[in-house]
Design a protein around this motif. Structure first.
Motif, PDB file in Angstrom:
ATOM      1  N   TRP A 159       0.800  -1.231   0.000  1.00 24.62           N
ATOM      2  CA  TRP A 159       0.000   0.000   0.000  1.00 24.62           C
ATOM      3  C   TRP A 159       0.833   1.282   0.000  1.00 24.62           C
ATOM      4  O   TRP A 159       0.343   2.359  -0.342  1.00 24.62           O
ATOM      5  CB  TRP A 159      -0.961   0.008   1.192  1.00 24.62           C
ATOM      6  CG  TRP A 159      -0.299   0.229   2.521  1.00 24.62           C
ATOM      7  CD1 TRP A 159       0.295  -0.705   3.298  1.00 24.62           C
ATOM      8  CD2 TRP A 159      -0.183   1.475   3.212  1.00 24.62           C
ATOM      9  NE1 TRP A 159       0.791  -0.147   4.444  1.00 24.62           N
ATOM     10  CE2 TRP A 159       0.498   1.209   4.424  1.00 24.62           C
ATOM     11  CE3 TRP A 159      -0.587   2.784   2.960  1.00 24.62           C
ATOM     12  CZ2 TRP A 159       0.800   2.192   5.347  1.00 24.62           C
ATOM     13  CZ3 TRP A 159      -0.292   3.775   3.882  1.00 24.62           C
ATOM     14  CH2 TRP A 159       0.392   3.476   5.057  1.00 24.62           C
ATOM     15  N   ILE A 160       2.137   1.172   0.380  1.00 21.24           N
ATOM     16  CA  ILE A 160       2.962   2.383   0.384  1.00 21.24           C
ATOM     17  C   ILE A 160       3.873   2.460  -0.845  1.00 21.24           C
ATOM     18  O   ILE A 160       4.702   3.368  -0.947  1.00 21.24           O
ATOM     19  CB  ILE A 160       3.816   2.471   1.670  1.00 21.24           C
ATOM     20  CG1 ILE A 160       4.726   1.245   1.814  1.00 21.24           C
ATOM     21  CG2 ILE A 160       2.948   2.644   2.888  1.00 21.24           C
ATOM     22  CD1 ILE A 160       5.675   1.345   2.987  1.00 21.24           C
ATOM     23  N   GLU A 161       3.754   1.521  -1.756  1.00 19.68           N
ATOM     24  CA  GLU A 161       4.571   1.505  -2.957  1.00 19.68           C
ATOM     25  C   GLU A 161       3.758   1.965  -4.165  1.00 19.68           C
ATOM     26  O   GLU A 161       2.604   1.557  -4.331  1.00 19.68           O
ATOM     27  CB  GLU A 161       5.132   0.104  -3.217  1.00 19.68           C
ATOM     28  CG  GLU A 161       6.118  -0.355  -2.161  1.00 19.68           C
ATOM     29  CD  GLU A 161       6.512  -1.805  -2.318  1.00 19.68           C
ATOM     30  OE1 GLU A 161       7.612  -2.180  -1.861  1.00 19.68           O
ATOM     31  OE2 GLU A 161       5.720  -2.589  -2.897  1.00 19.68           O
ATOM     32  N   PHE A 163       4.301   1.286  -7.473  1.00 21.20           N
ATOM     33  CA  PHE A 163       4.896   0.554  -8.581  1.00 21.20           C
ATOM     34  C   PHE A 163       3.844   0.268  -9.648  1.00 21.20           C
ATOM     35  O   PHE A 163       2.647   0.164  -9.356  1.00 21.20           O
ATOM     36  CB  PHE A 163       5.494  -0.781  -8.101  1.00 21.20           C
ATOM     37  CG  PHE A 163       6.635  -0.639  -7.139  1.00 21.20           C
ATOM     38  CD1 PHE A 163       7.374   0.533  -7.069  1.00 21.20           C
ATOM     39  CD2 PHE A 163       6.984  -1.690  -6.305  1.00 21.20           C
ATOM     40  CE1 PHE A 163       8.444   0.657  -6.180  1.00 21.20           C
ATOM     41  CE2 PHE A 163       8.039  -1.583  -5.415  1.00 21.20           C
ATOM     42  CZ  PHE A 163       8.767  -0.396  -5.352  1.00 21.20           C
ATOM     43  N   ASP A 164       4.297   0.105 -10.870  1.00 28.90           N
ATOM     44  CA  ASP A 164       3.422  -0.282 -11.973  1.00 28.90           C
ATOM     45  C   ASP A 164       3.036  -1.749 -11.796  1.00 28.90           C
ATOM     46  O   ASP A 164       3.893  -2.642 -11.850  1.00 28.90           O
ATOM     47  CB  ASP A 164       4.156  -0.073 -13.297  1.00 28.90           C
ATOM     48  CG  ASP A 164       3.269  -0.338 -14.507  1.00 28.90           C
ATOM     49  OD1 ASP A 164       2.639  -1.413 -14.552  1.00 28.90           O
ATOM     50  OD2 ASP A 164       3.216   0.525 -15.409  1.00 28.90           O
ATOM     51  N   ARG A 165       1.765  -2.000 -11.575  1.00 28.72           N
ATOM     52  CA  ARG A 165       1.322  -3.368 -11.302  1.00 28.72           C
ATOM     53  C   ARG A 165       1.548  -4.295 -12.498  1.00 28.72           C
ATOM     54  O   ARG A 165       1.814  -5.483 -12.320  1.00 28.72           O
ATOM     55  CB  ARG A 165      -0.145  -3.385 -10.885  1.00 28.72           C
ATOM     56  CG  ARG A 165      -0.363  -2.835  -9.479  1.00 28.72           C
ATOM     57  CD  ARG A 165      -1.799  -2.996  -9.008  1.00 28.72           C
ATOM     58  NE  ARG A 165      -1.945  -2.504  -7.646  1.00 28.72           N
ATOM     59  CZ  ARG A 165      -1.743  -3.251  -6.551  1.00 28.72           C
ATOM     60  NH1 ARG A 165      -1.391  -4.514  -6.681  1.00 28.72           N
ATOM     61  NH2 ARG A 165      -1.884  -2.736  -5.353  1.00 28.72           N
ATOM     62  N   ASP A 166       1.423  -3.761 -13.697  1.00 23.08           N
ATOM     63  CA  ASP A 166       1.672  -4.603 -14.864  1.00 23.08           C
ATOM     64  C   ASP A 166       3.133  -5.033 -14.925  1.00 23.08           C
ATOM     65  O   ASP A 166       3.449  -6.172 -15.267  1.00 23.08           O
ATOM     66  CB  ASP A 166       1.296  -3.854 -16.149  1.00 23.08           C
ATOM     67  CG  ASP A 166      -0.208  -3.683 -16.291  1.00 23.08           C
ATOM     68  OD1 ASP A 166      -0.942  -4.419 -15.592  1.00 23.08           O
ATOM     69  OD2 ASP A 166      -0.647  -2.842 -17.081  1.00 23.08           O
ATOM     70  N   GLN A 167       4.045  -4.111 -14.581  1.00 20.61           N
ATOM     71  CA  GLN A 167       5.463  -4.458 -14.555  1.00 20.61           C
ATOM     72  C   GLN A 167       5.742  -5.484 -13.454  1.00 20.61           C
ATOM     73  O   GLN A 167       6.501  -6.440 -13.652  1.00 20.61           O
ATOM     74  CB  GLN A 167       6.308  -3.207 -14.318  1.00 20.61           C
ATOM     75  CG  GLN A 167       7.818  -3.484 -14.320  1.00 20.61           C
ATOM     76  CD  GLN A 167       8.637  -2.232 -14.105  1.00 20.61           C
ATOM     77  OE1 GLN A 167       8.140  -1.116 -14.238  1.00 20.61           O
ATOM     78  NE2 GLN A 167       9.908  -2.411 -13.769  1.00 20.61           N
ATOM     79  N   CYS A 168       5.130  -5.298 -12.289  1.00 26.31           N
ATOM     80  CA  CYS A 168       5.277  -6.255 -11.191  1.00 26.31           C
ATOM     81  C   CYS A 168       4.763  -7.634 -11.602  1.00 26.31           C
ATOM     82  O   CYS A 168       5.360  -8.668 -11.272  1.00 26.31           O
ATOM     83  CB  CYS A 168       4.540  -5.767  -9.950  1.00 26.31           C
ATOM     84  SG  CYS A 168       5.258  -4.298  -9.189  1.00 26.31           S
ATOM     85  N   PHE A 169       3.658  -7.619 -12.341  1.00 22.03           N
ATOM     86  CA  PHE A 169       3.090  -8.890 -12.810  1.00 22.03           C
ATOM     87  C   PHE A 169       4.087  -9.608 -13.711  1.00 22.03           C
ATOM     88  O   PHE A 169       4.304 -10.818 -13.582  1.00 22.03           O
ATOM     89  CB  PHE A 169       1.787  -8.632 -13.573  1.00 22.03           C
ATOM     90  CG  PHE A 169       1.222  -9.856 -14.222  1.00 22.03           C
ATOM     91  CD1 PHE A 169       0.501 -10.782 -13.490  1.00 22.03           C
ATOM     92  CD2 PHE A 169       1.425 -10.089 -15.581  1.00 22.03           C
ATOM     93  CE1 PHE A 169      -0.014 -11.917 -14.088  1.00 22.03           C
ATOM     94  CE2 PHE A 169       0.917 -11.222 -16.192  1.00 22.03           C
ATOM     95  CZ  PHE A 169       0.206 -12.136 -15.444  1.00 22.03           C
ATOM     96  N   MET A 170       4.733  -8.873 -14.624  1.00 22.69           N
ATOM     97  CA  MET A 170       5.675  -9.500 -15.545  1.00 22.69           C
ATOM     98  C   MET A 170       6.920 -10.004 -14.809  1.00 22.69           C
ATOM     99  O   MET A 170       7.504 -11.026 -15.187  1.00 22.69           O
ATOM    100  CB  MET A 170       6.064  -8.515 -16.650  1.00 22.69           C
ATOM    101  CG  MET A 170       4.909  -8.149 -17.585  1.00 22.69           C
ATOM    102  SD  MET A 170       4.033  -9.605 -18.262  1.00 22.69           S
ATOM    103  CE  MET A 170       5.363 -10.435 -19.148  1.00 22.69           C
ATOM    104  N   GLU A 171       7.334  -9.301 -13.749  1.00 24.48           N
ATOM    105  CA  GLU A 171       8.451  -9.776 -12.933  1.00 24.48           C
ATOM    106  C   GLU A 171       8.084 -11.088 -12.244  1.00 24.48           C
ATOM    107  O   GLU A 171       8.900 -12.016 -12.157  1.00 24.48           O
ATOM    108  CB  GLU A 171       8.841  -8.719 -11.903  1.00 24.48           C
ATOM    109  CG  GLU A 171       9.497  -7.488 -12.505  1.00 24.48           C
ATOM    110  CD  GLU A 171       9.724  -6.399 -11.479  1.00 24.48           C
ATOM    111  OE1 GLU A 171       9.299  -6.578 -10.317  1.00 24.48           O
ATOM    112  OE2 GLU A 171      10.325  -5.358 -11.828  1.00 24.48           O
TER     113      GLU A 171
END
Length: 328
Positions: A159-161, A163-171
């Motif tokens: 909740w305090i980050e 980040f791009d969720r799509d990028q996190c998903f690809m990681e």
């Protein structure tokens, strides 16, 4: 004990065991690398050895762990336990010493509390697995297994980050793909071993308690699920070690169990080299795990002799310490 900043600054080499690696030595290395990255230090060189020479063991610029009997080793017969009963492995000993400071470096407002949470949520399960505890989550309260679903979930931004969720998903996908590829490779290797194991069981002398293999391959399920009556008598399996020499290992007492059909003598456990050779009477014996589930010798003949001697020995009255089972 060195403080953490001094340890990071002075360490130019990490030394751990060669051969197969486990979550204990991998996570220890990962945490130390994280510390170096976070503090702007150069990452140390990693040396994976079968034996730690004195010049390395005594080098103040080398951090030795999970091997060699040093401060961060855990293979002696004098285990250290947490208050909840989970024994310490190498990464747990490191976290016990420096976890609070690591959390402080990470920016925790309450580093002591965070270090405790991290121990229960991640480190405990690694330690438990490396010491042969069947399931830390099942056996102890407030301990959560670091399962693959949980690990993948950690890739989500909190909740305090921002980040791009799509990028996190690809990681997370890249991580999961590597896990899938390795799991697939392991499954294929296990599948290819079935016919070889069936042949090895068929060729063993009837009533023999020791099965000696010329190659290291998956054997537990093949023995425990075999319809060949000879498999029921097998107590130990001997195979070449990827660290050199030959290993013997006890056959589990049931599929998925960490117990053994025939536990080895207590006086062998946690001993190495000359001390072990004197205890078991096998001159080329080199190692017996503190849990007693496996050991090693310099030669195939020595490993077979040690396994045969273990199978003929009486079952110890205290085959397993309370709360601790043989690791698989």
């Amino acid at each position: 004990m060195k403080d953490l900043n001094e340890l990071i600054k002075e360490t130019d080499t990490l030394c751990t065991h060669a051969g197969g690696f486990h979550s204990d030595d991998v996570m220890f290395t990962a945490i130390f690398f994280w510390l170096c990255d976070r503090t702007g230090r150069e990452r140390p060189v990693v040396k994976r050895l079968f034996k730690v020479p004195d010049e390395i063991a005594n080098d103040e610029h080398t951090l030795v762990f999970d091997i060699g009997g040093g401060r961060f080793d855990h293979h002696s017969d004098e285990r250290e336990y947490r208050e909840n009963g989970i024994p310490y492995a190498s990464v747990g000993k490191f976290w016990r010493a420096y976890g609070e400071e690591i959390c402080r470096i990470a920016g925790a407002s309450e580093p002591e509390e965070m270090a405790g949470h991290m121990d229960r949520a991640l480190i405990c399960d690694i330690d438990a697995n490396d010491n042969g505890v069947t399931s830390a989550e099942e056996m102890y309260e407030d301990c959560h297994t670091a399962s693959l679903p949980k690990i993948i979930k950690l890739f989500n931004p909190n909740w305090i980050e921002d980040f791009d969720r799509d990028q996190c998903f690809m990681e997370a996908v890249a991580f999961a793909q590597k896990v899938f590829e390795r799991e697939l490779a392991q499954s294929l290797a296990k599948d290819s071993s079935r016919s070889l194991m069936a042949e090895a069981i068929s060729n063993i002398e009837e009533g023999s308690p020791v099965l000696a293999l010329d190659r290291s391959m998956p054997w537990k399920d093949a023995i425990l699920n075999s319809e060949d009556p000879k498999a029921e008598d097998i107590l130990f399996v001997v195979y070449p070690s990827n660290r050199g020499g030959w290993n013997w290992q006890g056959v589990p007492d049931a599929p998925g169990s960490f117990g053994q059909r025939h536990p080895v003598p207590l006086e062998w456990r946690g001993k190495e080299d000359e001390e072990l050779a004197a205890a078991c009477g096998i001159p080329d014996a080199t190692f017996c795990h503190a849990s007693g589930f496996m050991g090693s010798c310099k030669t195939r003949e020595g490993a077979i002799a040690m396994a045969e001697k273990a199978s003929a020995a009486p079952v110890p009255d205290a085959a397993f310490p309370p709360g601790i089972c043989q690791r698989s």
